[in-house]
Write a protein that holds these residues in place. Structure first.
Motif, PDB file in Angstrom:
ATOM      1  N   GLY A  72       0.798  -1.222   0.000  1.00  0.00           N
ATOM      2  CA  GLY A  72       0.000   0.000   0.000  1.00  0.00           C
ATOM      3  C   GLY A  72       0.828   1.267   0.000  1.00  0.00           C
ATOM      4  N   GLU A  73       2.136   1.150  -0.258  1.00  0.00           N
ATOM      5  CA  GLU A  73       3.031   2.308  -0.231  1.00  0.00           C
ATOM      6  C   GLU A  73       3.085   2.988  -1.600  1.00  0.00           C
ATOM      7  N   ASP A  74       3.072   4.303  -1.596  1.00  0.00           N
ATOM      8  CA  ASP A  74       3.288   5.093  -2.807  1.00  0.00           C
ATOM      9  C   ASP A  74       4.798   5.205  -2.993  1.00  0.00           C
ATOM     10  N   PHE A  75       5.344   4.421  -3.900  1.00  0.00           N
ATOM     11  CA  PHE A  75       6.793   4.256  -4.031  1.00  0.00           C
ATOM     12  C   PHE A  75       7.422   5.191  -5.059  1.00  0.00           C
ATOM     13  N   TRP A  76       6.633   5.908  -5.836  1.00  0.00           N
ATOM     14  CA  TRP A  76       7.157   6.598  -7.018  1.00  0.00           C
ATOM     15  C   TRP A  76       8.318   7.537  -6.711  1.00  0.00           C
TER      16      TRP A  76
ATOM     17  N   TYR B  67      -0.526  -1.875  -7.710  1.00  0.00           N
ATOM     18  CA  TYR B  67      -1.868  -1.315  -7.720  1.00  0.00           C
ATOM     19  C   TYR B  67      -1.861   0.079  -8.330  1.00  0.00           C
ATOM     20  N   ILE B  68      -2.815   0.326  -9.212  1.00  0.00           N
ATOM     21  CA  ILE B  68      -3.084   1.697  -9.620  1.00  0.00           C
ATOM     22  C   ILE B  68      -4.332   2.107  -8.861  1.00  0.00           C
ATOM     23  N   SER B  69      -4.181   3.155  -8.058  1.00  0.00           N
ATOM     24  CA  SER B  69      -5.243   3.563  -7.135  1.00  0.00           C
ATOM     25  C   SER B  69      -5.953   4.800  -7.662  1.00  0.00           C
ATOM     26  N   THR B  70      -7.275   4.706  -7.712  1.00  0.00           N
ATOM     27  CA  THR B  70      -8.099   5.842  -8.144  1.00  0.00           C
ATOM     28  C   THR B  70      -8.978   6.338  -6.997  1.00  0.00           C
ATOM     29  N   ARG B  71      -8.503   6.128  -5.781  1.00  0.00           N
ATOM     30  CA  ARG B  71      -9.272   6.583  -4.615  1.00  0.00           C
ATOM     31  C   ARG B  71      -9.511   8.097  -4.683  1.00  0.00           C
TER      32      ARG B  71
ATOM     33  N   ARG C 280       9.728   1.217 -16.489  1.00  0.00           N
ATOM     34  CA  ARG C 280      11.030   0.933 -15.890  1.00  0.00           C
ATOM     35  C   ARG C 280      10.928   0.951 -14.368  1.00  0.00           C
ATOM     36  N   VAL C 281      10.299   1.991 -13.819  1.00  0.00           N
ATOM     37  CA  VAL C 281      10.173   2.100 -12.363  1.00  0.00           C
ATOM     38  C   VAL C 281       9.311   0.971 -11.814  1.00  0.00           C
ATOM     39  N   MET C 282       8.194   0.676 -12.463  1.00  0.00           N
ATOM     40  CA  MET C 282       7.302  -0.376 -11.986  1.00  0.00           C
ATOM     41  C   MET C 282       7.994  -1.733 -12.031  1.00  0.00           C
ATOM     42  N   SER C 283       8.739  -1.999 -13.090  1.00  0.00           N
ATOM     43  CA  SER C 283       9.440  -3.287 -13.203  1.00  0.00           C
ATOM     44  C   SER C 283      10.468  -3.443 -12.095  1.00  0.00           C
ATOM     45  N   ARG C 284      11.146  -2.365 -11.751  1.00  0.00           N
ATOM     46  CA  ARG C 284      12.149  -2.444 -10.695  1.00  0.00           C
ATOM     47  C   ARG C 284      11.490  -2.626  -9.319  1.00  0.00           C
ATOM     48  N   GLU C 285      10.331  -2.001  -9.113  1.00  0.00           N
ATOM     49  CA  GLU C 285       9.625  -2.182  -7.845  1.00  0.00           C
ATOM     50  C   GLU C 285       9.136  -3.625  -7.698  1.00  0.00           C
TER      51      GLU C 285
ATOM     52  N   ASN D 288       8.322  -6.237  -4.235  1.00  0.00           N
ATOM     53  CA  ASN D 288       7.179  -5.478  -3.720  1.00  0.00           C
ATOM     54  C   ASN D 288       5.943  -5.588  -4.602  1.00  0.00           C
ATOM     55  N   GLY D 289       5.923  -6.577  -5.496  1.00  0.00           N
ATOM     56  CA  GLY D 289       4.767  -6.799  -6.346  1.00  0.00           C
ATOM     57  C   GLY D 289       3.718  -7.668  -5.666  1.00  0.00           C
ATOM     58  N   THR D 290       2.542  -7.713  -6.247  1.00  0.00           N
ATOM     59  CA  THR D 290       1.447  -8.535  -5.725  1.00  0.00           C
ATOM     60  C   THR D 290       1.697 -10.003  -6.056  1.00  0.00           C
ATOM     61  N   ASP D 291       0.863 -10.883  -5.519  1.00  0.00           N
ATOM     62  CA  ASP D 291       0.989 -12.308  -5.819  1.00  0.00           C
ATOM     63  C   ASP D 291       0.802 -12.586  -7.310  1.00  0.00           C
TER      64      ASP D 291
END
Length: 566
Positions: free
Chosen positions: A269-273, A309-313, A291-296, A301-304
């Motif tokens: 649930g962390e905003d890592f950007w 997650y892309i959050s639109t809250r 690139r950033v998402m692939s490294r995260e 830190n990826g989901t199962d």
């Protein structure tokens, strides 16, 4: 197998936006073209999946915008790899392409007062310059182009798989093809060919492309000795659904939603950007996001399901693309969901057949346009430029091919039968094999192996070890295919396995060219990310051209800045 022969001035392979536009342009010069498509016009091809935009500098452009500014945006996004000559052509003629589409009947969305087209802003563009038709501009483009092609009485041969280019003494003489409804092998004789086959993202397990995107144009070109360029640069769309299973592979439109406030979160649930220091998320281009998402994800830190997650809250669902919302609901995604699991998925090939500004390739008589051509986008394609490219260079390719064909007609005696048989011999071997045992490879199994291999070893992030593994296996598969492949039925009439076998042949060659080029480029730049060479290097501020020769890769550097080839 029976062989049927037909003769035209220009054979156009592919019925997406580039192929359709090329056909119209060829006819305008008085040539007789034919369109070959392995699918069905208006029901297949990548242009249909272009959702939002078609970028161009219009007479009603924002103050300060110009073709020069547009070209500068493309070159900056391309990170020193895009060919400035091709970029200038695209930037200068995209406005004319929009006007042509309007004359055919595309009703672009207007400003509220109805005075001029509404222009949307997309990441990487200095100014808003994206015209659109709701969220279905690609579908509308194909509709009006198909209508115009039919009105011009240009023949379209559907369910026809291009097998190989027929080349005799270094001169193209047409295209050999397999017609699925009749089971026939066909020879389409012509002095000029336009390759407009789209991309090859189906070589990856997670991709956004239609099933037809199997790299057919790259395979045709490689086997004919034509150079490809920039094949290591495969754009991954950053937000491709990975869960639930029914939604896997569908795009979630981050290009519209990120600027409106959507955020990226990891499994905790962390905003890592901001940890990656690459600037504001809302201004990030697709290559930077991927690139950033692939490294995260690689950091654990990826989901199962292997995503983020892309959050639109806090966002209004009415601001979301409504067609996309309905599609996601149809496959099991709750309309009210605020966190959706996404990951980078293969989306667009920046590389392809190396072309000149007149769309010609390294083989006289062969021209290319659309996603299958290379050199225009460099290391990363700006959002909204795919339709601009296929319409601008589709028109150029059609005119150039027609002019070439009218200057260089085929001899009345026809094509040397030896050249035809040389092209067809390996395909005859593949199509004559009916599965008889467990040791044989079914086309579907071959597809799965290539997709898994490329996803793991040549995907959004790469290493020399993985690329060498992919290259070696793909080279072996190319050699094994004629002897191991087994079709489930002997009749070639409506034989689905036969079509899949021909596509597998192209997928192998396409994946091979991507892996070989990526292994050669020992740096990270744009959409090419080497974990074992993470920095950009001035030594590699150039394009790579690759050619297939006796099963091996011949790779050379192209000095883009001077327009020279080294």
């Amino acid at each position: 197998m029976e062989m049927m022969r037909e003769r035209y001035d220009v054979v156009i392979v592919g019925s997406g936006g580039a192929g359709l536009r090329a056909a119209l342009a060829a006819t305008e010069l008085g040539a007789r073209p034919v369109l070959l498509t392995k699918g069905e016009p208006q029901r297949s091809g990548g242009t249909l999946s272009a959702h939002y935009s078609f970028c161009a500098v219009l007479p009603t452009a924002k103050p300060g915008d110009s073709p020069e500014v547009f070209a500068g945006d493309i070159l900056r996004s391309g990170e020193g790899i895009a060919d400035p000559r091709l970029v200038r052509v695209l930037a200068e003629r995209a406005g004319d392409a929009v006007a042509f589409a309007g004359r055919l009947g595309v009703a672009f969305d207007l400003e509220e007062d109805g005075s001029k087209p509404h222009l949307g802003w997309l990441a990487g563009h200095t100014f808003a310059r994206a015209v659109h038709v709701g969220n279905a501009v690609g579908r509308e483009m194909v509709r009006v182009l198909v209508k115009a092609v039919k009105q011009a009485r240009i023949p379209i041969h559907a369910f026809t798989h291009a097998i190989d280019l027929i080349v005799d003494d270094g001169v193209v003489h047409g295209v050999a093809a397999y017609h699925q409804p009749s089971g026939e092998l066909r020879m389409y004789e012509a002095p000029a060919v336009v390759v407009a086959t789209g991309g090859g993202s189906q070589i990856y397990e997670l991709n956004t492309n239609p099933f037809e995107a199997t790299g057919d144009g790259y395979g045709l070109a490689l086997r004919a000795g034509i150079e490809l360029t920039d094949m290591e640069f495969v754009q991954h769309y950053p937000s491709v659904m990975v869960s639930p299973p029914g939604a896997r592979g569908l795009m979630f439109n981050s290009g519209i939603l990120i600027p409106k406030g959507a955020r990226l979160l990891n499994r905790h649930g962390e905003d890592f950007w901001d940890r990656y220091g690459v600037g504001p998320l809302r201004e990030a281009t697709r290559d930077v996001m991927s690139r950033v998402m692939s490294r995260e994800i690689a950091a654990g830190n990826g989901t199962d399901a292997g995503g983020l997650y892309i959050s639109t809250r806090g966002m209004d669902p009415d601001e979301f693309p409504q067609m996309q919302q309905r599609l996601l609901e149809d496959v099991g995604v709750d309309r009210d969901a605020v966190d959706r699991e996404v990951a980078p998925g293969a989306h667009y090939f920046m590389g392809g057949l190396r072309i000149e500004p007149d769309a010609s390739t390294s083989l006289p008589g062969v021209f290319a346009a659309g996603e299958c051509s290379g050199g225009i986008h460099g290391a990363n394609r700006l959002a909204g430029n795919a339709l601009s490219e296929n319409q601008v260079f589709g028109a150029i390719a059609g005119r150039s091919a027609a002019a070439y064909a009218l200057r260089h007609p085929l001899p009345s005696s026809g094509t040397d039968g030896r050249a035809v048989e040389e092209a067809l011999e390996p395909v005859r071997r593949i199509l004559s094999r009916v599965s008889r045992g467990e040791s044989e490879l079914k086309p579907s199994e071959g597809w799965a192996e290539v997709q898994s291999l490329m996803q793991r070893d040549a995907g959004a992030t790469r290493t020399a070890e993985g690329l060498e593994r992919a290259l070696n296996r793909l080279s072996s598969l190319r050699e094994e295919l004629p002897e191991r492949l087994g079709l489930r039925e002997s009749s070639l009439v409506y034989n689905r396995d036969a079509g899949k076998a021909l596509e597998l042949r192209n997928m192998i060659d396409t994946g091979w060219s991507v892996a070989a080029s990526a292994l050669e480029r020992r740096e990270s730049r744009g959409a090419h990310v080497r974990l074992d060479a993470p920095e950009k290097s001035g030594e590699w501020a150039c394009s790579l051209a690759i050619r297939l020769s006796d099963g091996s890769a011949l790779i050379r550097k192209l000095a883009r800045e001077e327009g020279e080839r080294t």
